[in-house]
Scaffold this motif. Structure first.
Motif, PDB file in Angstrom:
ATOM      1  N   ALA A  54     -27.204 -12.517 110.028  1.00 49.49           N
ATOM      2  CA  ALA A  54     -27.473 -11.132 109.638  1.00 49.49           C
ATOM      3  C   ALA A  54     -28.970 -10.882 109.675  1.00 49.49           C
ATOM      4  O   ALA A  54     -29.754 -11.732 109.250  1.00 49.49           O
ATOM      5  CB  ALA A  54     -26.932 -10.866 108.236  1.00 49.49           C
ATOM      6  N   ILE A  55     -29.345  -9.723 110.208  1.00 46.93           N
ATOM      7  CA  ILE A  55     -30.756  -9.329 110.253  1.00 46.93           C
ATOM      8  C   ILE A  55     -30.940  -8.127 109.341  1.00 46.93           C
ATOM      9  O   ILE A  55     -30.255  -7.111 109.500  1.00 46.93           O
ATOM     10  CB  ILE A  55     -31.191  -8.955 111.685  1.00 46.93           C
ATOM     11  CG1 ILE A  55     -31.038 -10.151 112.625  1.00 46.93           C
ATOM     12  CG2 ILE A  55     -32.636  -8.437 111.694  1.00 46.93           C
ATOM     13  CD1 ILE A  55     -31.282  -9.820 114.091  1.00 46.93           C
ATOM     14  N   ALA A  67     -24.745 -18.124 108.050  1.00 43.97           N
ATOM     15  CA  ALA A  67     -23.784 -19.080 107.504  1.00 43.97           C
ATOM     16  C   ALA A  67     -22.896 -19.537 108.648  1.00 43.97           C
ATOM     17  O   ALA A  67     -22.561 -18.744 109.543  1.00 43.97           O
ATOM     18  CB  ALA A  67     -22.943 -18.434 106.413  1.00 43.97           C
ATOM     19  N   PHE A  68     -22.546 -20.812 108.634  1.00 40.67           N
ATOM     20  CA  PHE A  68     -21.597 -21.334 109.615  1.00 40.67           C
ATOM     21  C   PHE A  68     -20.185 -20.972 109.163  1.00 40.67           C
ATOM     22  O   PHE A  68     -19.890 -21.013 107.967  1.00 40.67           O
ATOM     23  CB  PHE A  68     -21.751 -22.854 109.750  1.00 40.67           C
ATOM     24  CG  PHE A  68     -23.062 -23.251 110.365  1.00 40.67           C
ATOM     25  CD1 PHE A  68     -23.236 -23.215 111.741  1.00 40.67           C
ATOM     26  CD2 PHE A  68     -24.139 -23.624 109.561  1.00 40.67           C
ATOM     27  CE1 PHE A  68     -24.457 -23.550 112.312  1.00 40.67           C
ATOM     28  CE2 PHE A  68     -25.363 -23.962 110.123  1.00 40.67           C
ATOM     29  CZ  PHE A  68     -25.520 -23.928 111.506  1.00 40.67           C
ATOM     30  N   CYS A  74     -21.852 -21.324 102.057  1.00 38.28           N
ATOM     31  CA  CYS A  74     -23.242 -21.766 102.087  1.00 38.28           C
ATOM     32  C   CYS A  74     -24.090 -20.815 102.945  1.00 38.28           C
ATOM     33  O   CYS A  74     -24.064 -20.907 104.176  1.00 38.28           O
ATOM     34  CB  CYS A  74     -23.276 -23.191 102.641  1.00 38.28           C
ATOM     35  SG  CYS A  74     -24.858 -23.951 102.401  1.00 38.28           S
ATOM     36  N   ILE A  75     -24.813 -19.924 102.289  1.00 38.91           N
ATOM     37  CA  ILE A  75     -25.636 -18.962 103.036  1.00 38.91           C
ATOM     38  C   ILE A  75     -27.087 -19.458 103.057  1.00 38.91           C
ATOM     39  O   ILE A  75     -27.674 -19.728 102.022  1.00 38.91           O
ATOM     40  CB  ILE A  75     -25.578 -17.568 102.388  1.00 38.91           C
ATOM     41  CG1 ILE A  75     -24.135 -17.051 102.412  1.00 38.91           C
ATOM     42  CG2 ILE A  75     -26.497 -16.591 103.123  1.00 38.91           C
ATOM     43  CD1 ILE A  75     -23.943 -15.734 101.690  1.00 38.91           C
ATOM     44  N   ALA A 488     -24.586  -9.102 103.925  1.00 38.22           N
ATOM     45  CA  ALA A 488     -24.325  -8.827 105.344  1.00 38.22           C
ATOM     46  C   ALA A 488     -23.719 -10.051 106.029  1.00 38.22           C
ATOM     47  O   ALA A 488     -22.859  -9.930 106.903  1.00 38.22           O
ATOM     48  CB  ALA A 488     -25.616  -8.412 106.042  1.00 38.22           C
ATOM     49  N   VAL A 489     -24.148 -11.244 105.607  1.00 33.02           N
ATOM     50  CA  VAL A 489     -23.553 -12.471 106.155  1.00 33.02           C
ATOM     51  C   VAL A 489     -22.074 -12.551 105.740  1.00 33.02           C
ATOM     52  O   VAL A 489     -21.192 -12.827 106.567  1.00 33.02           O
ATOM     53  CB  VAL A 489     -24.312 -13.730 105.674  1.00 33.02           C
ATOM     54  CG1 VAL A 489     -23.588 -14.997 106.113  1.00 33.02           C
ATOM     55  CG2 VAL A 489     -25.737 -13.731 106.225  1.00 33.02           C
ATOM     56  N   LEU A 490     -21.803 -12.276 104.475  1.00 30.75           N
ATOM     57  CA  LEU A 490     -20.410 -12.303 103.995  1.00 30.75           C
ATOM     58  C   LEU A 490     -19.555 -11.284 104.755  1.00 30.75           C
ATOM     59  O   LEU A 490     -18.404 -11.555 105.108  1.00 30.75           O
ATOM     60  CB  LEU A 490     -20.358 -11.995 102.493  1.00 30.75           C
ATOM     61  CG  LEU A 490     -20.977 -13.049 101.563  1.00 30.75           C
ATOM     62  CD1 LEU A 490     -21.088 -12.507 100.137  1.00 30.75           C
ATOM     63  CD2 LEU A 490     -20.159 -14.339 101.580  1.00 30.75           C
TER      64      LEU A 490
END
Length: 643
Positions: A54-55, A67-68, A74-75, A488-490
């Motif tokens: 995420a940017i 995150a993988f 795990c972020i 945003a990653v989630l």
């Protein structure tokens, strides 16, 4: 179907009343509207990617996190940047970009700022340095692919190029870090990218971000699903509900957490309070440029998010305080001098604003000792040349009581002077919150989450507390500046978490209706082959502020009025108004055209069926027309930048 219900689409709709110039009448509806949730085209779940990056492309600072997909819990936030400022945490880097004199990308962030700063003034005036340029997308009324930006030296550059350079920089940084992490060359095709934008941005600005991503090589046009444009407060919302209680500060009362244990997360705390129904909460996202207010509800049992009220807010981010400081300097030293100084000594101006930034962060309600701001030597020097007297003299004769000159060469501001710089911006935010809390949809709010970099300001926190007076619990995540990035990653890991949004616009198509005496205005009358038509009618697909499920498909069926018709043209229009009667009303804009060529084909049915679909995706809306008997299809993305 009665003749009254019959509607005909025409091609000649774009002028104010196209009745006199109508060519071939178009098509008439076959069936009433039916809305269908078609899951086949829904946003695909993100599991085919190895990693989500995420940017957060912010007005004042930017960064990325990832995150993988194998370890979604795990972020990782990006590696620490070189060259951070004193008193400012450097998990993110300033949104600053430097181009060489021949307009090639040179550097981004601290690196750009430091390099620019170290250039000799005779050289630096040829280099192109840009900062705080994201706001241009919000403030430009008729944004297009050709919108330009002004660099510190006054030269103009294409906004699309600057945004694309910045995204390309983040792509390179992230892929490099991922390659180092995994020990092998990381392929961009394994990455799902998420870019966050303010919810209050209009559609052209959101589309502009996607265009910049295509230009930067982040993703290709052939694979648009690889990029999700996420709304900043939605991302914050997703992160906030996962917070454990020890990861946040509850301003309303800093000891008791509603009887929940510190390891409970907020989502359970919310649902414990009213298990039968998902709780409502407001996310106040205060960034550098904009403040976004959104109202969400958790839908049980899956815990999906539903937007209860369309996003509101405005350009009331912490930049407003910088503008107030600049106004104060103009009052003391003169607008003419400040304008000249910015152009002639751009690097020193940047220095002065950095010095102000760290003092700005020290402002607090109970503060009694003054705040000192270092004036760069070249400011003092240039002022003397420009005016023929000293900075000290200017301060003495200006009528600004709160600002004094200290013998160490600093501007000394009393706490009241600093607080007054915050006042207009904070008042705007409080006014918006007050208006929001008066809306019927916004009753019974259990929690208010304060997120974004500006949320760290104790002055803002106190103002929000005073306004709410205990009506809702105010919660601030510990790493408040990274809340949006992590959310945003989630979101990228599970895009289906956002289920219902409010449409920011009304969408429809231009049609002809049978003319009804007394109902339709006479200037809209068109007589064609003995039939009386009302032109310019706006046939609504979906209204502003209507709930729309993500991926929802709205369908209509039409048939050509003349069987001999070879090309069927459908114009799509949009408006910010909820109720639109005619396409000629003010504020109605054309935003797409579907041209379906049916020449040389026979229809098996007595009336040829043309189906029109509109699908509402993340920030994109896709329209499609299908000739049912032959399967011929034409697609268009609604384009907000070129019409």
């Amino acid at each position: 179907m009665t003749t009254q219900e019959e509607k005909i689409l025409t091609d000649e709709m774009a002028n104010s009343s196209p009745a006199k110039s109508v060519g071939d009448p178009g098509i008439t509806p076959l069936s009433p509207t039916h809305i269908q949730n078609d899951t086949s085209d829904q946003v695909p779940s993100g599991m085919s990617f190895m990693v989500v990056v995420a940017i957060d492309f912010g007005t004042t600072s930017s960064g990325y996190a990832y995150a993988f997909t194998k370890e979604p819990e795990c972020i990782h936030t990006m590696r620490r940047w070189e060259g951070g400022d004193p008193g400012v945490s450097n998990q993110k880097t300033p949104t600053t970009i430097l181009l060489t004199p021949d307009r090639k990308f040179h550097s981004f962030g601290y690196a750009a700022r430091d390099f620019y700063h170290d250039l000799d003034p005779s050289e630096s005036k040829h280099w192109l340095y840009l900062e705080k340029f994201k706001m241009k997308l919000h403030t430009t009324a008729n944004l297009s692919i050709n919108t330009d930006l002004q660099a510190a030296n006054g030269k103009r550059v294409k906004a699309l190029d600057i945004f694309a350079y910045a995204l390309a920089f983040f792509k390179e940084q992230a892929l490099k870090e991922l390659s180092d992490q995994t020990g092998c060359e990381f392929d961009n095709n394994d990455v799902r990218w998420v870019i966050t934008v303010p919810a209050i941005w209009k559609m052209p600005a959101k589309q502009f971000m996607r265009e910049a991503a295509y230009k930067s090589g982040l993703v290709s046009r052939d694979n648009p699903e690889q990029l999700i444009i996420a709304l900043e407060p939605e991302a914050a919302s997703i992160y906030c509900r996962k917070l454990r209680l020890h990861q946040m500060v509850d301003l309303s009362n800093q000891t008791n957490h509603n009887g929940c244990s510190p390891t409970d997360n907020v989502g359970t705390a919310m649902t414990q309070a009213s298990p039968g129904h998902g709780d409502r909460y407001v996310v106040v996202d205060c960034g550098g440029g904009t403040v976004d207010l959104t109202v969400h509800q958790i839908r049980l049992p899956e815990g999906h998010l539903k937007e209860l009220y369309k996003a509101s807010g405005g350009p009331y981010g912490s930049l407003g305080i910088d503008y107030e400081f600049e106004k104060l300097l103009c009052k003391i030293f003169g607008q003419d001098f400040i304008d000249q100084f910015k152009i002639k000594r751009p690097a020193a101006w940047v220095d002065l604003m950095i010095a102000f930034e760290s003092r700005k962060r020290a402002a607090a309600p109970g503060r009694t000792n003054p705040l000192n701001i270092n004036l760069p030597f070249s400011f003092i020097d240039y002022y003397k040349k420009f005016r023929g007297h000293s900075v000290e003299h200017a301060l003495r004769k200006s009528n600004v009581d709160f600002v004094k000159w200290s013998s160490q060469g600093m501007l000394r501001m009393s706490p009241d002077a600093m607080n007054s710089l915050f006042k207009p911006t904070i008042e705007h935010i409080i006014q918006h919150l007050n208006e929001l809390f008066e809306k019927p949809e916004v009753s019974n709010i259990k929690f208010l989450f304060l997120v974004g970099g500006f949320a760290e300001s104790p002055l803002l926190q106190q103002a929000v507390q005073n306004m709410l007076q205990g009506r809702s619990r105010i919660i601030i995540p510990h790493d408040v500046g990274l809340t949006i990035l992590k959310g945003a990653v989630l979101f990228g890991l599970d895009p289906s978490i956002i289920k219902v949004r409010r449409s920011p616009l009304t969408y429809g198509v231009g049609v002809l209706n049978r003319f009804v005496e007394g109902k339709h205005p006479s200037e809209k009358l068109l007589v064609k082959d003995g039939t009386r038509w009302c032109t310019d009618v706006f046939d609504t697909f979906i209204s502003a502020d209507q709930s729309v499920a993500l991926g929802e498909l709205v369908k209509r069926s039409y048939t050509p009025a003349k069987p001999s018709q070879q090309v069927i043209v459908i114009h799509v229009y949009c408006s910010e108004k909820e109720k639109v009667g005619f396409i000629s009303e003010s504020g109605v804009k054309k935003c797409g055209t579907l041209r379906l060529d049916v020449s040389g084909t026979e229809s098996t049915a007595p009336r040829r069926e043309i189906q029109t679909h509109m699908q509402f995706g993340d920030t994109e809306i896709r329209a499609m027309a299908v000739d049912v008997s032959t399967g011929r299809t034409v697609k268009a993305s609604i384009d907000f930048l070129s019409h």
